[in-house]
Design a protein around this motif. Structure first.
Motif, short mmCIF file in Angstrom:
data_model
loop_
_atom_site.label_atom_id
_atom_site.label_comp_id
_atom_site.label_asym_id
_atom_site.label_seq_id
_atom_site.Cartn_x
_atom_site.Cartn_y
_atom_site.Cartn_z
N LEU A 401 0.83 -1.21 0.00
CA LEU A 401 0.00 0.00 0.00
C LEU A 401 0.86 1.26 0.00
O LEU A 401 0.57 2.23 -0.70
N GLU A 402 1.93 1.23 0.78
CA GLU A 402 2.84 2.38 0.80
C GLU A 402 3.42 2.64 -0.59
O GLU A 402 3.60 3.78 -0.99
N ILE A 406 0.46 5.60 -0.35
CA ILE A 406 -0.37 5.73 0.85
C ILE A 406 0.55 5.73 2.08
O ILE A 406 1.28 4.77 2.29
N PRO A 407 0.53 6.81 2.87
CA PRO A 407 1.43 6.87 4.03
C PRO A 407 1.13 5.71 5.00
O PRO A 407 0.01 5.24 5.08
N ARG A 408 2.14 5.31 5.72
CA ARG A 408 2.03 4.12 6.55
C ARG A 408 0.83 4.11 7.51
O ARG A 408 0.15 3.09 7.61
N ASP A 410 -2.04 5.46 7.19
CA ASP A 410 -3.25 5.23 6.39
C ASP A 410 -3.27 3.80 5.85
O ASP A 410 -4.33 3.18 5.74
N PRO B 74 8.74 4.71 1.18
CA PRO B 74 8.12 4.15 -0.03
C PRO B 74 6.96 5.01 -0.55
O PRO B 74 6.83 5.21 -1.76
N ASP B 75 6.13 5.53 0.34
CA ASP B 75 4.98 6.32 -0.12
C ASP B 75 5.44 7.62 -0.77
O ASP B 75 4.85 8.10 -1.73
N ARG B 79 4.84 8.93 -4.61
CA ARG B 79 4.28 10.23 -4.96
C ARG B 79 5.25 11.06 -5.80
O ARG B 79 4.85 11.97 -6.51
N PHE B 100 -9.20 0.97 -2.63
CA PHE B 100 -7.76 1.08 -2.58
C PHE B 100 -7.25 2.17 -3.53
O PHE B 100 -6.45 3.03 -3.15
N SER B 103 -8.06 5.56 -2.28
CA SER B 103 -7.14 5.94 -1.19
C SER B 103 -5.80 6.38 -1.75
O SER B 103 -5.20 7.34 -1.26
N ALA B 104 -5.32 5.66 -2.76
CA ALA B 104 -4.02 6.00 -3.34
C ALA B 104 -4.08 7.38 -4.00
O ALA B 104 -3.18 8.21 -3.82
N SER B 107 -4.33 10.06 -1.32
CA SER B 107 -3.05 10.29 -0.63
C SER B 107 -2.22 11.28 -1.43
O SER B 107 -1.56 12.15 -0.86
#
Ligand SMILES: Nc1ncnc2c1ncn2[C@@H]1O[C@H](COP(=O)(O)OP(=O)(O)OP(=O)(O)O)[C@@H](O)[C@H]1O
Ligand SMILES: [Mg+2]
Lengths: 445, 256
Positions: A401-402, A406-408, A410, B74-75, B79, B100, B103-104, B107
């Motif tokens: 997900l990250e 998506i930040p951890r 979340d 990683p996020d 981005r 999902f 949400s992505a 974010s």
């Protein structure tokens, strides 16, 4: 003890050197009224029953040695006037957009609203005291019909002294769309909130009942609740029962609950437990008539040092009965949950279909979930299955997900939401789902 | 135009060195392919670029868009525009594809503007429907739990759907072709080609020259034993198809 311990123990791990304390309530505090005989019987059980200890099987994982039983007193008449009022947010309908009736139980008080049209049709929805005065013959059909006050210390306590309660009666054949909503509001310090919830859905009738127990959270003080929930769903009747436990984190909470489902009747029972310092809850489903169906769906989320212990029992007492239980819980901090479930199939209860599953997601290393399923089957032509799991938040899904931006925090919340999704799918009420969603958000903080 | 620059990258896992000084530069608009025997560290490179916590970078640098990639979570890398289509995508039970992806996207929006209220549902639905159409995915996919019970091919398609939704600047496709039937291979390749252009740099990791008939690389690299040992044009892939890796093994051993 003539030897001094060799190590210095911190206050956290210090064990009280004495056994559990005992309650201070005496016979003089028994309410009189129409239920005097019942209360006397409960009082006798209360007086002769000792505070449970971990040497009893049902209490093995819930230790009451820190429970300051002797500190509690019963709220006086009108005590609510000097205590925080119930927040508006708890009064909003959780099911549909309009109540059929609403009851707010407060320390030493109660307020009752019931739709006039429903009252005319014979619906009774009122507080226990009023029912004692106005509906003694109805109480006769409801009291001690599913929970025996002699079942345990807390059942006896609540049976003997309960000042507050809800009485809901749906007359034969009546289908009520609008939900009945009651809130047990328990602010205050060192108070024992004792409640008795009574529901009778008469033959062929149908209703939805939402009951929530709540209080503010206050640190450094104690408060307690002991409650009884007795529900009967008569032949061909239908009840959706939503029970929300949102006690503040200083509240010691105990309850004995049993629903009896008669022939071809249907019960959909939804639990949500997010509050209390400690909970010991006994919830039982008695499928008493052929073709009875009962579903139990539980959502719990603990954090800090909360301790929630749910004991469930699915009793198949007649042939062709169906039960389906799913309890799912997430745990944070140093919290602990216990789920102990039993499916019992009585001799002769053939063609029974029983299912129970408990799934736990442990989010922090110091949290702990115990999951203990059980089957006791005395008939031969049955289908019973169960499952219990305790899992952790895994690294790979979070990384996945990250990796999508998506930040951890979340990502963790999404995984937790996904974990609870099977419970959400079982809840037909958007307002209730939203409350659980809100609880997840708050607890994941 | 930005470029992903990998310099002298050394990566270990559980104390064992896997990448042993890898250099590679991928510009936006370029398509690179990496081929190489099993276990040479291709996925290790992919995971490391994405920031998987199990992979420890012991030496070297990675830069993109003026950012020191190795210092980002990683996020944040996502981005920044880096995307990895996983060789083995994991299931997220209870979280639907649609939820999902929303949400992505949200974010990303929230990182730009903390006050953002999220993508409007109708706009999101329309976009998703379009992208799923492009990848010939049934609309019911949006309501399924992410990768949960997906077939091998469905998982790969879902990866490309994510790529299409997140519009990265650098996309690493780790064996996105494996497990795909011929039709799916064509659909996925068409999808990647449709997303390609001057703004997208692609790194395709594959074992099969076949894929490169569909996704035409500008550069082909061979990775062995944690390093790029040979680079060339598309003809290198054809050569490998015919001759295998032994000639390169000999060549690198000689050099060493
Ligand atoms: N999580 C891990 N734990 C231990 N070893 C690992 C781990 N991940 C990778 N490795 C090891 O690192 C080496 C490189 O693995 P990697 O997955 O990067 O190879 P690859 O080139 O992608 O291979 P393939 O073509 O089979 O996908 C292998 O020896 C592998 O066993
Ligand atoms: Mg690989």
């Amino acid at each position: 003890m003539n030897e001094k311990p060799k190590v210095v123990v911190t206050s956290r791990s210090r064990r009280p050197d004495t056994a559990a304390k005992e309650f201070a309530f005496g016979q003089a505090e028994l309410p009189g009224g129409a239920l005097a005989e019942y209360r006397n019987r409960a009082f006798a059980a209360y007086a002769r029953t000792k505070m449970p200890t971990t040497s009893e099987e049902a209490w093995r994982r819930t230790d009451l040695r820190f429970f300051p039983a002797d500190a509690f007193r019963l709220p006086a008449e009108g005590a609510f006037e000097d205590l925080p009022a119930v927040p508006e947010s708890l009064l909003a309908p959780l099911v549909g957009d309009k109540h059929g009736g609403q009851i707010v139980l407060t320390p030493g008080g109660a307020s009752v609203e019931l739709d006039e049209a429903l009252a005319k049709k014979g619906v009774v929805f009122t507080d226990l005291k009023t029912a004692e005065r106005e509906h003694p013959e109805l109480l006769e059909r409801m009291m001690a019909k599913t929970v025996n006050p002699e079942e345990g210390k807390f059942a006896a306590l609540a049976g003997a002294f309960s000042q507050n309660g809800v009485v809901l009666y749906i007359p034969r054949g009546l289908q009520v769309e609008e939900p009945f909503h009651s809130v047990l509001w328990g602010p205050g310090e060192n108070l024992a909130h004792l409640s008795h919830i009574l529901v009778l859905v008469d033959e062929g009738a149908s209703a939805t009942f939402v009951h929530e127990s709540a209080s503010p959270t206050e640190s450094g003080i104690n408060s307690m609740h002991a409650g009884l929930v007795e529900i009967q769903v008569l032949q061909g009747a239908n009840l959706r029962f939503v029970e929300l436990q949102s006690w503040g984190k200083h509240v010691w909470n105990f309850s004995h609950e049993r629903v009896r489902v008669e022939r071809d009747a249907n019960l959909d029972w939804i639990f949500g437990a997010i509050g209390s310092r400690l909970t010991k809850n006994f919830s039982e489903l008695d499928l008493a008539g052929q073709g009875a169906v009962g579903r139990m769906s539980g959502f719990y989320f603990t954090d800090g040092s909360q301790h929630l212990d749910h004991d469930t029992q699915q009793n198949h007492l007649a042939p062709n009965t169906t039960s389906d239980l799913l309890f799912k819980g997430a745990l944070k901090g140093k919290s602990r949950s216990v789920w102990q479930g039993m499916i019992y199939v009585a001799p002769g209860a053939q063609k029974t279909d029983g299912y129970q599953a408990n799934r736990n997601l442990v989010l922090d290393d110091q949290a702990r979930a115990d999951s203990i399923p059980g089957l006791e089957i005395m008939a031969d032509d049955v289908r019973c299955t169960h499952g219990a799991t305790v899992g952790k938040l895994e690294e790979e899904p979070l990384f996945y997900l990250e990796s999508r931006g998506i930040p951890r925090p979340d990502a963790a919340r999404l995984v937790v939401e996904g974990f609870f999704d099977p419970i959400m799918q079982r809840i037909p009420f958007e307002g209730v789902r939203e409350r659980f969603q809100q609880a997840i958000l708050e607890k994941m903080g | 135009m930005s470029e992903l620059v990998i310099k002298n990258l050394h990566v270990g896992i559980e104390g064992k060195e896997i990448l042993k000084g890898l250099d590679l530069t991928i510009k936006q608009g370029e398509i690179h392919a990496i081929m190489g025997p099993n276990g040479t560290g291709k996925s290790t490179l992919a995971y490391t670029l994405m920031g998987h916590p199990s992979y420890e970078v012991t030496e070297g640098e990675v830069w993109f868009d003026g950012e020191n990639v190795l210092e980002l979570e990683p996020d944040e890398r996502s981005r920044l525009g880096i995307f990895l289509a996983f060789q083995y995508p994991v299931a997220i039970p209870g979280v639907t594809v649609a939820n999902f992806l929303r949400s992505a996207i949200n974010s990303r929006r929230r990182a730009e503007n903390p006050e953002d209220k999220g993508v409007p549902i109708p706009e999101f639905r329309k976009m998703l429907k379009e992208k799923m159409g492009m990848l010939k995915m049934d609309q019911s996919f949006a309501g399924r739990y992410l990768n949960d019970g997906f077939s091998g091919g469905e998982k790969k398609r879902a990866e490309i759907l994510q790529m299409a939704t997140l519009t990265p600047k650098i996309a690493i496709l780790d064996e996105t072709d494996s497990g795909l039937d011929i039709d799916a291979l064509r659909i996925v390749s068409d999808g990647v080609n449709a997303l390609s252009g001057p703004d997208l740099g692609v790194l395709v990791i594959t074992h099969y020259q076949r894929l490169l008939n569909y996704i035409k690389p500008h550069f082909v690299h061979v990775m062995m034993n944690g390093r790029i040992v040979e680079s060339g044009g598309p003809e290198l892939a054809l050569h490998l198809e015919e001759h295998g890796y032994d000639w390169l093994r000999e060549k690198t051993e000689e050099a060493a």
